[in-house]
Design an enzyme around this catalytic site. Structure first.
Site, mmCIF file in Angstrom:
data_model
loop_
_atom_site.group_PDB
_atom_site.id
_atom_site.type_symbol
_atom_site.label_atom_id
_atom_site.label_comp_id
_atom_site.label_asym_id
_atom_site.label_seq_id
_atom_site.Cartn_x
_atom_site.Cartn_y
_atom_site.Cartn_z
ATOM 1 N N CYS A 75 -0.510 -34.761 3.121
ATOM 2 C CA CYS A 75 -1.790 -34.175 2.704
ATOM 3 C C CYS A 75 -1.786 -32.672 2.959
ATOM 4 O O CYS A 75 -2.168 -31.877 2.090
ATOM 5 C CB CYS A 75 -2.931 -34.861 3.462
ATOM 6 S SG CYS A 75 -4.575 -34.377 2.908
ATOM 7 N N CYS A 76 -1.325 -32.258 4.140
ATOM 8 C CA CYS A 76 -1.261 -30.822 4.451
ATOM 9 C C CYS A 76 -0.277 -30.106 3.532
ATOM 10 O O CYS A 76 -0.520 -28.972 3.123
ATOM 11 C CB CYS A 76 -0.842 -30.612 5.905
ATOM 12 S SG CYS A 76 -2.193 -30.648 7.087
ATOM 13 N N CYS A 93 -9.620 -28.599 8.343
ATOM 14 C CA CYS A 93 -10.400 -29.459 7.457
ATOM 15 C C CYS A 93 -11.302 -30.383 8.295
ATOM 16 O O CYS A 93 -10.936 -30.771 9.410
ATOM 17 C CB CYS A 93 -9.477 -30.302 6.600
ATOM 18 S SG CYS A 93 -8.460 -29.337 5.470
ATOM 19 N N CYS A 107 -10.067 -33.632 10.066
ATOM 20 C CA CYS A 107 -8.943 -33.436 11.002
ATOM 21 C C CYS A 107 -9.264 -32.422 12.090
ATOM 22 O O CYS A 107 -8.347 -31.881 12.718
ATOM 23 C CB CYS A 107 -7.710 -32.999 10.230
ATOM 24 S SG CYS A 107 -7.262 -34.077 8.874
ATOM 25 N N CYS A 151 -0.009 -27.442 10.255
ATOM 26 C CA CYS A 151 -0.158 -27.935 8.886
ATOM 27 C C CYS A 151 1.130 -27.718 8.093
ATOM 28 O O CYS A 151 1.396 -28.428 7.128
ATOM 29 C CB CYS A 151 -1.327 -27.262 8.189
ATOM 30 S SG CYS A 151 -1.114 -25.485 7.936
HETATM 31 S S1 SF4 Z 1 -5.988 -30.757 7.683
HETATM 32 FE FE1 SF4 Z 1 -6.308 -32.937 7.166
HETATM 33 S S2 SF4 Z 1 -7.521 -32.990 5.267
HETATM 34 FE FE2 SF4 Z 1 -6.731 -30.891 5.551
HETATM 35 S S3 SF4 Z 1 -4.889 -30.818 4.338
HETATM 36 FE FE3 SF4 Z 1 -4.243 -31.376 6.431
HETATM 37 S S4 SF4 Z 1 -4.278 -33.634 6.549
HETATM 38 FE FE4 SF4 Z 1 -5.373 -32.992 4.655
#
Ligand code: SF4
Length: 169
Positions: A45-46, A129, A132, A156
């Protein structure tokens, strides 16, 4: 760089700053991905939402040098950075406040009356985010990031993964 999961306060603060400094450009990845991917694969996701748009920014703006707010005392993953480094060939990174402690950051911001994200008033010390990010109270400022995952207190990827690889020169 921003993501679809930033807290409302962060989005509002970002819009205020862009209105104040219109030369700012915000990069974002709006491509679809599985719902709540951050729960089962936060690294992916990151990568999708943070690393990809950062690479895009470097490519589109033809960046050879960037200035960051990295600090050695933020957490376990930030102890071995240098004030000037080139981990990514062709991309110099300047970390001018690398040796500052958290208190010194707040002193500087107060003295120079710099606007900050209102979430800091609620006790947050490291903002990411919404799904998280939690409030951390111990010595590790980033301990509230990715709580409950193997990534807890980690990165990240924008400061640890190659950003210029594969980009046309
Ligand atoms: S901080 Fe969390 S929601 Fe944001 S990009 Fe990374 S995993 Fe995804």
């Amino acid at each position: 760089m921003t993501t679809r999961y930033k807290p409302a306060e962060t989005v509002a603060f970002m819009r205020e700053q862009v209105a104040r400094y219109p030369e700012l450009e915000v990069f974002n990845n709006n491509l679809s991905q599985p719902e709540k991917l951050y729960l089962r694969d936060p690294d992916l996701c990151c990568n999708n939402l943070k690393v990809v748009p950062t690479k895009q920014a470097i490519e589109e703006m033809d960046v050879d040098c960037w200035v960051t707010g990295l600090r050695c005392t933020e957490g376990r993953t930030r102890t071995d950075f240098q004030e000037i480094e080139e981990r990514d060939v062709g991309l110099i990174k300047l970390n001018p406040i690398l040796l500052w402690h958290e208190r010194e950051v707040w002193q500087y911001l107060a003295i120079h009356q710099v606007a900050v994200n209102p979430l800091y008033e609620q006790g947050y010390r490291s903002l990411g985010c919404a799904p998280c990010t939690s409030i951390s109270t111990g010595p590790d400022e980033r301990a509230g990031r990715w709580v409950g995952t193997s990534k807890c207190g980690g990165e990240c990827g924008i400061h640890t993964r190659p950003l210029k690889v594969g980009l046309p020169r």
